[in-house]
Design a protein around this motif. Structure first.
Motif, short mmCIF file in Angstrom:
data_model
loop_
_atom_site.label_atom_id
_atom_site.label_comp_id
_atom_site.label_asym_id
_atom_site.label_seq_id
_atom_site.Cartn_x
_atom_site.Cartn_y
_atom_site.Cartn_z
N ARG A 150 0.93 -1.09 0.23
CA ARG A 150 -0.04 -0.01 0.05
C ARG A 150 0.97 1.27 -0.08
O ARG A 150 0.55 2.12 -0.77
CB ARG A 150 -0.91 -0.13 1.09
CG ARG A 150 -2.15 -0.88 1.23
CD ARG A 150 -2.91 -0.96 2.48
NE ARG A 150 -3.25 0.33 3.08
CZ ARG A 150 -3.16 0.58 4.25
NH1 ARG A 150 -3.05 -0.36 5.46
NH2 ARG A 150 -3.38 1.75 4.61
N GLN A 151 1.98 1.24 0.83
CA GLN A 151 2.89 2.44 0.78
C GLN A 151 3.45 2.72 -0.54
O GLN A 151 3.43 3.75 -1.01
CB GLN A 151 3.91 2.08 1.93
CG GLN A 151 4.87 3.41 2.12
CD GLN A 151 4.20 4.36 2.77
OE1 GLN A 151 3.50 4.34 3.92
NE2 GLN A 151 4.04 5.66 2.12
N PHE A 152 3.83 1.52 -1.16
CA PHE A 152 4.33 1.70 -2.59
C PHE A 152 3.43 2.17 -3.35
O PHE A 152 3.83 3.14 -4.43
CB PHE A 152 4.73 0.34 -3.09
CG PHE A 152 5.65 0.59 -4.34
CD1 PHE A 152 6.59 1.32 -4.68
CD2 PHE A 152 5.19 -0.28 -5.50
CE1 PHE A 152 7.15 1.15 -6.20
CE2 PHE A 152 5.41 -0.37 -6.82
CZ PHE A 152 6.55 0.39 -6.94
N LEU A 200 -0.80 14.28 4.50
CA LEU A 200 0.31 13.58 4.78
C LEU A 200 -0.09 12.43 5.63
O LEU A 200 0.43 11.06 5.48
CB LEU A 200 1.03 14.78 5.77
CG LEU A 200 2.27 14.34 6.59
CD1 LEU A 200 3.30 13.62 5.55
CD2 LEU A 200 2.66 15.23 7.38
N LEU A 201 -1.01 12.46 6.56
CA LEU A 201 -1.53 11.24 7.27
C LEU A 201 -2.07 10.15 6.40
O LEU A 201 -2.01 9.00 6.84
CB LEU A 201 -2.63 11.75 8.45
CG LEU A 201 -2.16 12.59 9.58
CD1 LEU A 201 -3.23 13.06 10.65
CD2 LEU A 201 -0.97 12.07 10.33
N ALA A 202 -2.57 10.38 5.28
CA ALA A 202 -3.06 9.58 4.35
C ALA A 202 -1.81 8.50 3.77
O ALA A 202 -1.84 7.50 3.74
CB ALA A 202 -3.89 10.17 3.39
N LEU A 203 -0.57 9.38 3.47
CA LEU A 203 0.37 9.10 2.78
C LEU A 203 1.11 8.25 3.99
O LEU A 203 1.77 7.04 3.39
CB LEU A 203 1.36 9.98 2.39
CG LEU A 203 0.75 10.97 1.28
CD1 LEU A 203 1.81 11.90 0.78
CD2 LEU A 203 0.52 9.81 -0.10
N ALA A 252 0.95 -0.92 10.27
CA ALA A 252 1.88 -1.94 10.53
C ALA A 252 2.17 -1.96 11.73
O ALA A 252 2.38 -3.07 12.45
CB ALA A 252 2.90 -1.85 9.39
N ALA A 253 2.51 -0.62 12.45
CA ALA A 253 3.07 -0.65 13.94
C ALA A 253 1.93 -1.13 14.76
O ALA A 253 2.06 -1.70 15.65
CB ALA A 253 3.53 0.86 13.92
N THR A 266 3.87 5.68 -5.59
CA THR A 266 3.61 5.86 -7.22
C THR A 266 2.50 6.66 -7.58
O THR A 266 2.78 7.63 -8.67
CB THR A 266 3.43 4.39 -7.76
OG1 THR A 266 4.44 3.49 -7.13
CG2 THR A 266 3.27 4.54 -9.26
N ALA A 267 1.52 6.82 -6.81
CA ALA A 267 0.25 7.73 -7.02
C ALA A 267 0.99 9.15 -6.98
O ALA A 267 0.26 10.06 -7.60
CB ALA A 267 -0.75 7.18 -6.29
#
Length: 367
Positions: free
Chosen positions: A154-156, A182-185, A192-193, A160-161
């Motif tokens: 999801r991060q990748f 920013l929080l969405a990114l 994960a944490a 990319t987007a």
């Protein structure tokens, strides 16, 4: 060691630092036993937090075992947390998953050795092997790393987007839309944490802590990603790499505000946890409250500095500039200590190497 949390012996005290070292060395040896000697490079202070979270919730003390001489302990033996301890096993699994994610990230971005044309394919295969080792290790304690792997994907996808990103110049501090972007990114890192922290409650048999730990993990993940982005922002801009602050048009001041809010939330979450009265619980509070606050101060002081020629050292009356030469002073202090017949105890003896990293040490040491 690397990671968000790099505690200072001068602030923790000898007893707490010894306990920290027991968990840290236990994690290092668990990684070795799980995935071989190279896996020890994945040892981080952040992984130790998971081990401490499990230990702090259990009424019984963690099992210790003897460890042989190590260069990082000045070739001394030690009593460390056993490699089969549930908390250490979870920490090893999460550390391996994080290491695999970082290798994948470097390979995709063409950054570092993993990103070179000759080594990129091999690095990707190595990251896959580390992912499998993380999964095997996690299954021993019922932890499924699939959520962590999914967060990496999801991060990748988010990176990319948002490759064609707006510049942060002129962004208004406190802008709600920018903060939300920013929080969405960084949401995948938070998730994960949260998954890793949440599982600590299951291993410790404390279901009442599950929700609180998930929130604490989310805030810890937010701090991890934000501070890493602040530290790398200048280098990322020069190299043309993706950075969440630049992609969302967030200033360092706005990022600092988000970090301070996360620190407050994390402190409240730790206060709500049901912990056993133990040294592990006291150390956990010191790390997640005091040390993280110091890390935030250190990171933003470095981000606002002139790049190393001049550093700022916190004093009792304020922050005063200190010209370069800190390395030489530490080297001279070590020579003088040897002349007096005093043996260096570890990396952190008299806080010498800690202060080299933080540059704004307020622990009261004379380095």
């Amino acid at each position: 060691m690397f990671g968000l949390i790099q505690p200072c012996r001068g602030r923790l005290g000898a007893t707490a630092h010894e306990l920290w070292s027991a968990h840290l060395c236990g994690l290092c040896l668990a990684l070795r036993d799980t995935a071989g000697q190279p896996a020890r490079l994945a040892t981080t202070g952040d992984g130790v937090v998971l081990s401490l979270l499990v230990a702090a919730q259990r009424p019984t003390a963690t099992v210790r075992r003897g460890a042989g001489p190590c260069p990082l302990r000045s070739m001394r033996t030690a009593r460390v947390v056993a490699a089969d301890d549930p908390g250490i096993t979870l920490a090893a699994s999460a550390s391996l998953a994080a290491a695999a994610a970082r290798i994948h990230d470097h390979a995709r971005d063409g950054d570092g050795l993993a990103g070179t044309r000759l080594l990129r394919a091999g690095a990707t295969r190595a990251a896959g092997a580390v992912d499998r080792a993380a999964d095997r290790t996690g299954r021993r304690v019922g932890f499924d790393t699939a959520e962590l792997v999914e967060s990496v994907h999801r991060q990748f996808a988010l990176e990319t987007a948002t490759r064609r990103c707006p510049e942060a110049d002129g962004a208004a501090d406190g802008n709600t839309e920018r903060a939300g972007a920013l929080l969405a990114l960084i949401a995948p890192t938070e998730d994960a944490a949260a998954a890793a922290f949440r599982h600590c409650a299951e291993l410790a048999g404390r279901p009442e802590n599950t929700g609180t730990l998930a929130e604490a993990g989310r805030l810890f993940g937010r701090l991890t990603h934000l501070l890493d982005a602040v530290t790398d922002r200048a280098a990322d801009g020069q190299a043309g790499r993706w950075n969440p602050l630049t992609a969302s048009g967030t200033t360092d001041a706005a990022a600092r505000s988000l970090c301070l809010d996360a620190l407050t939330g994390l402190r409240l979450a730790v206060d709500e946890l049901t912990l056993a009265p133990s040294a592990d619980a006291a150390l956990l509070r010191a790390l997640l409250v005091d040390e993280l606050a110091h890390t935030v101060t250190r990171t933003f002081a470095g981000a606002g500095g002139a790049g190393g020629a001049t550093t700022a050292r916190a004093t009792g009356t304020g922050t005063a500039p200190v010209e370069g030469g800190g390395w030489w002073r530490r080297r001279r202090a070590r020579r003088q200590a040897r002349r007096r017949g005093r043996r260096q105890e570890s990396w952190c003896e008299r806080c010498g190497d800690c202060c080299e990293a933080c540059e704004v040490c307020d622990c009261g040491c004379d380095c």
